[in-house]
Design an enzyme around this catalytic site. Structure first.
Site, PDB file in Angstrom:
ATOM      1  N   ALA A   1      46.010  62.387  52.268  1.00 42.68           N
ATOM      2  CA  ALA A   1      46.633  61.421  51.261  1.00 42.68           C
ATOM      3  C   ALA A   1      45.651  61.054  50.262  1.00 42.68           C
ATOM      4  O   ALA A   1      44.531  60.582  50.640  1.00 42.68           O
ATOM      5  CB  ALA A   1      46.948  60.228  52.327  1.00 42.68           C
ATOM      6  N   CYS A   2      46.162  61.437  49.156  1.00 43.81           N
ATOM      7  CA  CYS A   2      45.342  60.840  47.907  1.00 43.81           C
ATOM      8  C   CYS A   2      46.097  59.708  47.209  1.00 43.81           C
ATOM      9  O   CYS A   2      47.343  59.471  47.507  1.00 43.81           O
ATOM     10  CB  CYS A   2      45.420  61.969  46.990  1.00 43.81           C
ATOM     11  SG  CYS A   2      46.732  62.702  46.225  1.00 43.81           S
ATOM     12  N   PRO A   3      45.579  58.874  46.532  1.00 47.09           N
ATOM     13  CA  PRO A   3      46.339  57.759  45.835  1.00 47.09           C
ATOM     14  C   PRO A   3      47.563  57.962  45.175  1.00 47.09           C
ATOM     15  O   PRO A   3      48.631  57.243  45.395  1.00 47.09           O
ATOM     16  CB  PRO A   3      45.123  57.259  44.506  1.00 47.09           C
ATOM     17  CG  PRO A   3      43.971  57.637  45.309  1.00 47.09           C
ATOM     18  CD  PRO A   3      44.048  58.980  45.912  1.00 47.09           C
TER      19      PRO A   3
END
Length: 465
Positions: free
Chosen positions: A10-12
């Site tokens: 999960a990235c921002p």
């Protein structure tokens, strides 16, 4: 018997790093003979969700995340918690570390805030810049869809004529109300609310939301919203831990007392303490950017290019957040320069693979085609596979091309109203101000990157001609 690995990525922003990391883990795991299951938490929500049985049977658990996720499924389990970029760059090492329990931590029973995950030394998992970055990017991840929707709908209102929105009741006016007055008016409150939420969970949301709205009212803008979010989050966290209340009245404390106290204190801070100086600073930044000329443009362009060295990573996202803040203030030139910086790396690489195919293997040439479409869509991460394999050539070339593109973009006064979309914004009238300048800057940066890559790879291969 093959080892079983489960992971969450999960990235921002949930656009590119999330899925690139998942793909890397799956491919490398298959080559190692591991059974790998990866859950992605991107903009479309959680996909390929891990089951409780898969988690229970896993020999290794990797959480490659740059934002807060619900870790309650992993309570009592040893997990390897890393940033999503590491999963892209060194997936094999991460999987081996997870299996052999190197650098892993045991997830505690309570995980409502960031302090519930230890780094194995009794310290919080994230400290200093990384902690600040994580909370800001959590806010940005929730804010981004609002910004994109607002920016593009505002641009559509301008498609009827640059001043058509001023005539009340028309379709142009309606789009402007939805996009500019509605969505863009909410970006600072949403940012502030979710920064506070990242720090203090639901308890911080109200103070963050109201503090962010007040930041807009007092003219403190984007920077004021960030400060309001941190003030709301940490104040709420402090009150929830230190305010003495009997257990029988815990519900009253959480629902009534803390929201009122935190909101009142943050609101008073914004009105009487933070608002005025931040408003003056914000106005100063706006005046500086609108009056840029000569050497100032060159210096700022070089800074933009250098900050984009991580190709969509933390520094790039900070720069992108700054540009979004300027859009909310009605200053559109930084957004154009930042978008050029983000599009140039994959486009430059794609051009280099097309012009000198002999310098690349078949797999790289195919990846170059994909990089072209990713770059056109303003997805910088299309350059990462090339940078991972050959950073000494790719990174300097991308930074130089980005800097050249940014300098030209700002010098020629290109501007972008909608903060995403890349080349496809050309199909929305008035989304890009001074389209010719934007295309010239993009082309110049792309050519510089491609030429530098070809030159350096040719020298290294002894094929200079």
């Amino acid at each position: 018997m093959s080892k079983k690995i489960v992971a969450i990525t999960a990235c921002p922003t949930g656009i590119a790093h999330t899925y690139m990391a998942a793909e890397k883990l799956r491919n490398v795991g298959e080559n190692l003979g591991y059974e790998v299951r990866v859950e992605t938490q991107g903009t479309a929500g959680a996909q390929d969700i891990l089951t409780s049985r898969e988690i229970a049977e896993a020999d290794g658990i990797i959480l490659a995340v740059d934002k807060e996720i619900d870790e309650s499924r992993f309570v009592g389990k040893e997990v390897l918690r890393v940033n999503v970029g590491q999963a892209i760059k060194e997936p094999q090492k991460l999987m081996e570390d997870a299996v052999h329990k190197i650098g892993t931590v045991t997830v505690a029973g309570r995980n409502t805030t960031a302090d519930s995950v230890s780094d194995g030394r009794g310290l919080p998992a994230d400290k200093g810049f990384r902690s600040i970055y994580k909370h800001v990017m959590s806010g940005v991840s929730y804010m981004l869809p609002v910004v994109v929707a607002g920016g593009i709908l505002t641009a559509i209102s301008f498609a009827f004529g640059i001043y058509a929105f001023q005539e009340e009741g028309t379709l142009a006016w309606a789009f402007y109300q939805i996009g500019a007055a509605g969505a863009l008016g909410l970006i600072v409150p949403v940012l502030s609310a979710y920064i506070a939420h990242s720090i203090a969970d639901k308890a911080g949301f109200a103070a963050g939301l109201i503090g962010g709205w007040l930041a807009g009212q007092v003219g403190a803008g984007f920077i004021g919203g960030i400060l309001a979010g941190f003030a709301a989050g940490y104040l709420t966290l402090f009150l929830s831990r230190k305010l003495p209340f009997p257990k029988t009245l815990q519900g009253v404390k959480d629902i009534l007392v803390i929201p009122i106290l935190s909101t009142a204190i943050v609101g008073l801070l914004m009105i009487y303490v933070i608002g005025r100086p931040i408003s003056a600073m914000q106005a100063g930044i706006t005046v500086f950017l609108t009056g840029l000329s000569g050497s100032s443009i060159v210096v700022l362009g070089i800074i933009f290019g250098l900050l984009y060295w991580d190709l969509g990573g933390p520094f790039s996202k900070v720069l992108y957040a700054f540009a979004i803040g300027m859009v909310s203030e009605g200053v559109y030139e930084p957004m154009a320069a930042v978008m050029v910086c983000g599009m140039v790396p994959p486009l430059g690489i794609a051009l280099a693979t097309l012009v000198r195919p002999a310098l690349w293997n078949q797999e790289q040439r195919e990846a170059g085609k994909a990089a072209f479409f990713l770059g056109s869509s303003y997805i910088t991460e299309g350059a990462i596979p090339f940078a991972t394999e050959n950073p000494k050539v790719i990174l300097p070339a991308c930074m130089a091309g980005g800097a050249v593109g940014a300098i030209i973009s700002m010098a020629l006064k290109a501007g972008i109203i909608a903060p995403h979309g890349g080349i496809f914004l050309l199909f929305i009238p008035n989304a890009i101000t001074n389209i010719g300048a934007f295309l010239i800057a993009l082309a110049a940066g792309t050519i510089v990157t491609a030429l530098l890559i070809i030159l350096m790879k040719s020298v290294k291969a002894g094929k200079v001609s």
